[in-house]
Design a protein around this motif. Structure first.
Motif, PDB file in Angstrom:
ATOM      1  N   TYR A 112      -6.825   1.752  -3.622  1.00 24.17           N
ATOM      2  CA  TYR A 112      -7.822   2.631  -2.994  1.00 24.17           C
ATOM      3  C   TYR A 112      -8.330   3.639  -4.028  1.00 24.17           C
ATOM      4  O   TYR A 112      -7.942   4.809  -4.026  1.00 24.17           O
ATOM      5  N   GLU A 134      -7.763   6.746  18.120  1.00 31.77           N
ATOM      6  CA  GLU A 134      -8.133   5.448  18.680  1.00 31.77           C
ATOM      7  C   GLU A 134      -9.642   5.360  18.910  1.00 31.77           C
ATOM      8  O   GLU A 134     -10.242   4.289  18.750  1.00 31.77           O
ATOM      9  N   ASN A 137     -11.045   4.782  15.168  1.00 28.87           N
ATOM     10  CA  ASN A 137     -10.512   3.689  14.350  1.00 28.87           C
ATOM     11  C   ASN A 137     -11.193   2.345  14.634  1.00 28.87           C
ATOM     12  O   ASN A 137     -11.203   1.864  15.767  1.00 28.87           O
ATOM     13  N   THR A 138     -11.761   1.752  13.583  1.00 32.85           N
ATOM     14  CA  THR A 138     -12.320   0.408  13.631  1.00 32.85           C
ATOM     15  C   THR A 138     -11.982  -0.290  12.325  1.00 32.85           C
ATOM     16  O   THR A 138     -11.447   0.323  11.397  1.00 32.85           O
ATOM     17  N   ARG A 139     -12.304  -1.571  12.223  1.00 33.18           N
ATOM     18  CA  ARG A 139     -12.041  -2.295  10.976  1.00 33.18           C
ATOM     19  C   ARG A 139     -12.844  -1.691   9.823  1.00 33.18           C
ATOM     20  O   ARG A 139     -12.353  -1.607   8.695  1.00 33.18           O
ATOM     21  N   LYS A 140     -14.083  -1.277  10.098  1.00 34.11           N
ATOM     22  CA  LYS A 140     -14.920  -0.698   9.050  1.00 34.11           C
ATOM     23  C   LYS A 140     -14.604   0.772   8.799  1.00 34.11           C
ATOM     24  O   LYS A 140     -14.838   1.286   7.696  1.00 34.11           O
ATOM     25  N   GLU A 141     -14.094   1.442   9.805  1.00 32.87           N
ATOM     26  CA  GLU A 141     -13.762   2.871   9.702  1.00 32.87           C
ATOM     27  C   GLU A 141     -12.304   3.079  10.108  1.00 32.87           C
ATOM     28  O   GLU A 141     -12.000   3.657  11.147  1.00 32.87           O
ATOM     29  N   PRO A 142     -11.358   2.587   9.273  1.00 25.67           N
ATOM     30  CA  PRO A 142      -9.938   2.667   9.661  1.00 25.67           C
ATOM     31  C   PRO A 142      -9.367   4.069   9.513  1.00 25.67           C
ATOM     32  O   PRO A 142      -9.616   4.772   8.534  1.00 25.67           O
ATOM     33  N   GLY A 158      -6.512   7.337   6.219  1.00 27.59           N
ATOM     34  CA  GLY A 158      -7.519   6.296   6.348  1.00 27.59           C
ATOM     35  C   GLY A 158      -8.733   6.544   5.482  1.00 27.59           C
ATOM     36  O   GLY A 158      -8.666   7.216   4.449  1.00 27.59           O
ATOM     37  N   LYS A 159      -9.860   6.011   5.912  1.00 24.05           N
ATOM     38  CA  LYS A 159     -11.132   6.196   5.227  1.00 24.05           C
ATOM     39  C   LYS A 159     -11.617   7.620   5.469  1.00 24.05           C
ATOM     40  O   LYS A 159     -11.524   8.143   6.583  1.00 24.05           O
ATOM     41  N   LEU A 191      -2.487   0.606   6.061  1.00 25.52           N
ATOM     42  CA  LEU A 191      -3.357   0.271   4.931  1.00 25.52           C
ATOM     43  C   LEU A 191      -2.570   0.092   3.629  1.00 25.52           C
ATOM     44  O   LEU A 191      -3.082  -0.479   2.666  1.00 25.52           O
TER      45      LEU A 191
END
Length: 302
Positions: A112, A134, A137-142, A158-159, A191
């Protein structure tokens, strides 16, 4: 006196923090790792520089205390600080510590290089913060719940764009503090699974011995005296949250009479005061080693 030695991780570094480190040790580490330590704000943007420098600072303090016969009864390291804790407990050798820390930092940075990190929320419980994480949190915005330093002091990893969304929601939901941390990677989250697997290969190449005092694990808070559990903790704390609150609850069961907080910074001063009340504390970020030794000897004679 029963002593708890506590080692912080990243987040409280500052330029010039290596100024008092034993020159011979610093030179030895630079030659061992083929790495020139800069000790500057710019240098500490690099994970390898940052992690090796914090480890060097803590090892130097440990060595000076051990040299005069002062040893811990319990050790607890937060994240990166777990390596210094393991060294203070006699579980890993000095050069092995530096070698693994350098590789750990390099693996983390390569995985990273930018755009990821950690944040902290104060004033909400884990259960209150969980639905906000929750929501974002998404796959693109973890983004994931991470360390728990106290009941109402929770970290997220995370991101950075996702972290910022969580921090904004936390403020809207009553958080007293919601801000980014000076940690350039999403530590203590899923991650880091791949990095943990790579780190395990590095740790398998060094010898981990039975700790000579009680070692408090990051990922469960348990007190252990077995080498294999120390090794597991050094690997697992990349992936799992640091349950510092649990660690301190377990530490309290052993009724420490003095806490030595190793540099850099004093990130847990208020938490420890709340947990342990008026217990004697020495903060090596403010108190020199010679003064710390004087105080410890003085208290021991009472």
């Amino acid at each position: 006196m029963r002593a708890l030695w506590l080692f912080p991780g990243q987040g409280n570094q500052f330029a010039g923090m290596l100024a008092g480190v034993t020159p011979e040790l610093k030179e030895h580490v630079e030659q061992l790792l083929n790495l020139k330590l800069l000790d500057t704000i710019e240098g500490y943007q690099d994970s390898v520089q940052l992690q090796v420098s914090i480890a060097l600072l803590q090892v130097d303090q440990i060595n000076q205390l051990l040299a005069v016969g002062i040893r811990p009864d319990l050790v607890a390291g937060h994240s990166l600080g777990a390596f210094a804790a393991a060294y203070a407990a006699g579980a890993i050798k000095q050069d092995d510590l530096f070698w693994v820390v350098k590789h750990r930092a390099g693996l983390m940075q390569d995985a990273y290089p930018s755009g990821f990190g950690m944040g902290v929320v104060v004033g909400l419980t884990r259960d209150q913060l969980a639905p906000l994480v929750e929501e974002v949190n998404t796959r693109k915005e973890p983004v994931f719940l991470s360390n728990q330093n106290a009941a109402n002091q929770i970290c997220v990893s995370g991101k950075l764009t996702a972290i910022d969304q969580v921090l904004q929601l936390a403020k809207q939901n009553g958080a007293a503090i919601a801000q980014r941390l000076q940690v350039p990677v999403p530590s203590h989250s899923p991650l880091m699974n791949k990095v943990a697997g790579q780190l395990q290969q590095e740790i398998n190449q060094i010898t981990i011995s039975k700790p000579q005092c009680r070692y408090l694990t990051n990922y469960s808070g348990r007190s252990v005296r077995q080498a294999k559990f120390v090794g597991e903790d050094l690997i697992n704390n990349l992936v799992y949250p640091v349950y510092f609150e649990k660690m301190m609850n377990v530490a309290g069961d052993y009724q420490p009479e003095v806490i030595i907080n190793f540099a850099p910074g004093m990130p847990f001063k208020a938490i420890l005061r709340q947990k342990f009340g008026d217990i004697k504390q020495i903060n090596l970020n403010q108190t020199g080693i010679e003064d710390a030794i004087y105080l410890l000897n003085k208290w021991n004679k009472r």
